[in-house]
Write an enzyme that holds these catalytic residues in place. Structure first.
Site, short mmCIF file in Angstrom:
data_model
loop_
_atom_site.label_atom_id
_atom_site.label_comp_id
_atom_site.label_asym_id
_atom_site.label_seq_id
_atom_site.Cartn_x
_atom_site.Cartn_y
_atom_site.Cartn_z
N ASP A 254 0.86 -1.17 0.00
CA ASP A 254 0.00 0.00 0.00
C ASP A 254 0.91 1.24 0.00
OD1 ASP A 254 -3.18 0.63 1.67
OD2 ASP A 254 -2.10 1.76 0.13
C1 GLC Z 1 -4.41 4.29 -0.24
C2 GLC Z 1 -5.28 3.12 0.20
C3 GLC Z 1 -5.38 2.02 -0.81
C4 GLC Z 1 -5.31 2.60 -2.21
C5 GLC Z 1 -3.92 3.18 -2.39
C6 GLC Z 1 -3.76 3.85 -3.76
O1 GLC Z 1 -3.64 4.75 0.83
O2 GLC Z 1 -4.97 2.51 1.46
O3 GLC Z 1 -6.61 1.34 -0.58
O4 GLC Z 1 -5.54 1.59 -3.19
O5 GLC Z 1 -3.58 4.10 -1.38
O6 GLC Z 1 -4.62 4.95 -3.86
#
Ligand code: GLC
Length: 698
Positions: A254
């Site tokens: 993430d």
């Molecule tokens: C965010 C979220 C994740 C998302 C990623 C890209 O922090 O936790 O669910 O897909 O970043 O936007």
């Protein structure tokens, strides 16, 4: 096909320098001109948050035509519940208990996204959530591992189809691996700590279902998981995901989760963070730059073997080949213009939205309303609201695309009906408007920002002032229908005791207003069921249906049992609950055989009759309880469900087959086991009602 791809992957890897390999493991965000040089140098293999056919083609041309090996880019984006055509939030979609519906919504979202240059979505979010303070409960399928697994499978199939090289499909990404929804206190990004048994029985199953459905990628989570952050956890990633389950896709971290290993206290500096994550099995680094900055040195110093990097790159390249990007790296802008937000998608959004809504109360059959009322008042902050109906993570959704409740009702009622409106900001005005109406529709709930990422709250009451509005309008003395727009279970105890009709609409997407009107005026008979328990108050959290019995199960008249003395021990509305405009009767439960060997199966049948005057759909739910076992078991576990349609007076025999292995749990040796003994079984309309029977495993 697969072996051909494997051969092409190996052939390509053999040509790559260490820098180019690590470049494939690097992902950055946004259409930043400066990234084009990194792409030319082979130091950047994926972008997120770059959208639009022209813009994606522009960056793709740099990768394909100006880098040494011409390896195409992945373009990732959060297509969570629609790309431009926005559907209900996933908690709403789950309320349909209809995998075909979930598959259809994901398929439309994938077609729009792929046409616009996106070939990878960061969805489905499959985190089990038992704490509605957590804002991200909105993004998942609720509290149950079985329902969550069925929804996960359907979403992956919808996004990916049979072949992700299809120009209407994208690579999916099951997230956030794993246990993220167990954040202490429902506070986003907070620590999670649980037994391996809870991990395996509650939080892992939807991910396993996604892997079995062929999900191309997995996203590792932010949370500290039992002392080892999920984005550096060898047990969950290498041992379970890649080992036990044989997952062959790739794991992306993430956002900056690798960099945050320093905050967690697992890594002293970025070099350590990069080493911990790559050795744990995280193949791609979203936006921390730890891999691109540190990994080459780690390999050259011997701290990380190049084979580890090769394995990560192999997984990433395999997905790129499977997407057909080497053959078709570009997208056709005309195709995007022709399908995005097309009429067919809008109509589907309307049907999907109304099937995602849950009728919580309908005292004395107040609903459905007549279309020729003298006057109807629509009151509240969500009556003429567009933006909030999109909900959290609304992709490229635009408020201008949304049909409001007021518009939906206006479309429905007869020309002679007076349509009155107040946004409820002035309570006196709202009461005056209510008094002029025959019926009042109260559109209340929470704005979109109060759920989704970073949207955790300390109370699940309605936002400030809404309860005063509701009480004042209720006091006007007209029949009131409340429609809830929210991203989580709310504590609506006062309303539930007094307001005669309540419809849970969640954040329903661009067709919310029409979908609400279809239900309120009877053009669609609501069929949704709650995928999550509604607590009476925040103090009751955590409350979920598949809880343990304890040594002193709650007895309302016995102080010395497990309960609060100031409120009932049951939820306000239970998991699986939802009403209809008609009535269904359950009869003649049969369980065969009464005694089943451990490798056998149980066949369950029940007759369901529609004893009302309207056609309708019912979600027939089957729960079991393993009464005595070497590990204490939940008082109920959902093991199957079937959504059926019945005409007035029609009856159907619904049959389930429960193979004994579906009764297994993780024993004292942490291996799945089915133990002999007595099992209770219920078949009914929700987790608190139904016909009860039992059987024995011998
Ligand atoms: C965010 C979220 C994740 C998302 C990623 C890209 O922090 O936790 O669910 O897909 O970043 O936007």
């Amino acid at each position: 096909m697969a072996s051909n791809i494997d051969a092409r992957v190996e052939e390509l890897i053999s040509k790559m320098s260490l820098e180019e390999k690590v470049g494939q493991m690097n992902q950055l965000s946004g259409p930043n001109e400066a990234y084009k040089d990194l792409i030319r140098q082979g130091k950047l293999g994926s972008l997120l948050n770059v959208v639009g056919a022209d813009k994606c083609n522009e960056f793709q041309r740099v990768a394909v035509q100006e880098s040494r090996l011409g390896i195409p880019l992945l373009f990732g984006f959060d297509v969570i519940h629609g790309y431009r055509t926005i559907f209900p939030i996933p908690l709403g979609l789950a309320s349909s208990w209809d995998p075909d519906l979930v598959r259809k919504a994901a398929g439309i979202a994938a077609a729009e996204a792929r046409a616009d240059g996106i070939n990878w979505t960061f969805a489905p979010m499959v985190d089990i959530a038992r704490d509605p303070r957590w804002g991200r409960i909105a993004e998942g399928a609720g509290e149950d591992p079985y329902l969550g697994s069925v929804i996960a499978k359907a979403a992956v199939e919808g996004f990916q189809g049979e072949d992700i090289s299809d120009p209407r499909r994208v690579a999916a990404c099951a997230k956030h691996y794993v246990g993220y929804g167990a954040a202490e206190g429902g506070r986003d990004y907070n620590t999670t700590d649980m037994s391996e048994r809870t991990l395996r029985e509650i939080y892992l199953p939807p991910f396993k279902a996604a892997v079995e459905a062929g999900v191309a990628t997995i996203m590792s989570a932010f949370n500290d998981l039992c002392g080892i952050p999920a984005s550096a956890n060898p047990l969950t990633i290498r041992e379970i995901l890649k080992g036990e389950w044989g997952f062959r896709g790739f794991v992306v971290s993430d956002w900056n989760a690798i960099g945050e290993l320093i905050n967690h206290g697992l890594a002293r500096e970025r070099r350590d963070a990069a080493r911990e994550a790559v050795l744990a099995g995280v193949d791609m680094d979203m936006c921390s730059n730890c891999y691109i900055d540190e990994l080459c040195d780690l390999v050259r110093s011997g701290a990380v073997r190049e084979e580890v990097v090769d394995e990560a790159v192999r997984r990433i390249l395999r997905v790129k080949f499977m997407l057909g990007l080497f053959e078709n790296p570009y997208v056709d802008p005309d195709r995007a213009r022709s399908i995005i937000l097309c009429e067919e998608h809008r109509e589907n959004a309307r049907d999907i939205a109304r099937r995602s809504m849950v009728l919580l109360k309908n005292q004395d059959g107040l609903l459905p309303l007549r279309k020729d009322l003298r006057a109807i008042a629509v009151i509240g902050p969500f009556a003429d609201n567009r933006a909030d109906l999109l909900g959290c993570w609304s992709g490229l959704g635009r408020a201008e695309d949304v049909v409001t409740v007021l518009e939906g009702i206006r479309e429905k009622i007869s020309p002679s009906t007076d349509l009155l409106f107040s946004d409820g900001s002035n309570i006196e005005e709202a009461v005056t408007v209510a008094r002029k109406a025959e019926v009042v529709v109260l559109a209340v709930g929470e704005p979109a920002y109060r759920s989704g990422e970073g949207g955790s709250v300390s109370t699940i009451d309605l936002p400030e002032g809404q309860e005063d509005l509701i009480k004042a309008v209720y006091g006007a003395g007209r029949p009131v229908v409340a429609v809830l727009f929210n991203g989580r279970p709310l504590s609506i105890t006062w309303m539930a005791e007094r307001i005669p009709a309540i419809l849970e609409a969640w954040h329903p997407g661009i067709q919310g207003g029409n979908a609400v009107a279809d239900i309120l005026f009877g053009d669609y008979n609501p069929s949704g069921k709650l995928p999550v328990s509604f607590p009476r108050t925040v103090g009751q959290i955590p409350i979920y249906y598949n809880h343990k019995n304890t040594g002193r199960p709650p007895e309302e008249t016995n102080r010395f049992t497990s309960k609060y003395i100031d409120i009932p021990s049951t939820p306000l509305f239970p998991f699986g609950y939802g009403l209809s405009y008609t009535r269904f009767e359950y009869r003649d439960l049969r369980i065969n055989p009464a005694r089943t060997p451990i490798n056998g199966k149980v066949t369950v049948s029940v007759e369901v009759a529609n004893v009302g005057e309207r056609e309708g759909e019912e979600v027939v739910q089957l729960y079991i309880r393993d009464v005595t076992a070497s590990i204490t078991r939940p008082v109920k576990e959902l093991k199957d469900f079937k959504k059926i349609h019945l005409m007035p007076g029609e009856r159907k025999t619904v049959e389930f087959e429960i193979p004994a292995e579906r009764l297994s749990f993780y024993g004292r040796d942490m291996k799945p086991v089915v133990e002999p003994g007595l099992f209770k079984l219920w078949v009914g309309p929700n987790s608190m009602e139904g016909l009860e029977g039992d059987f024995e495993i011998v």
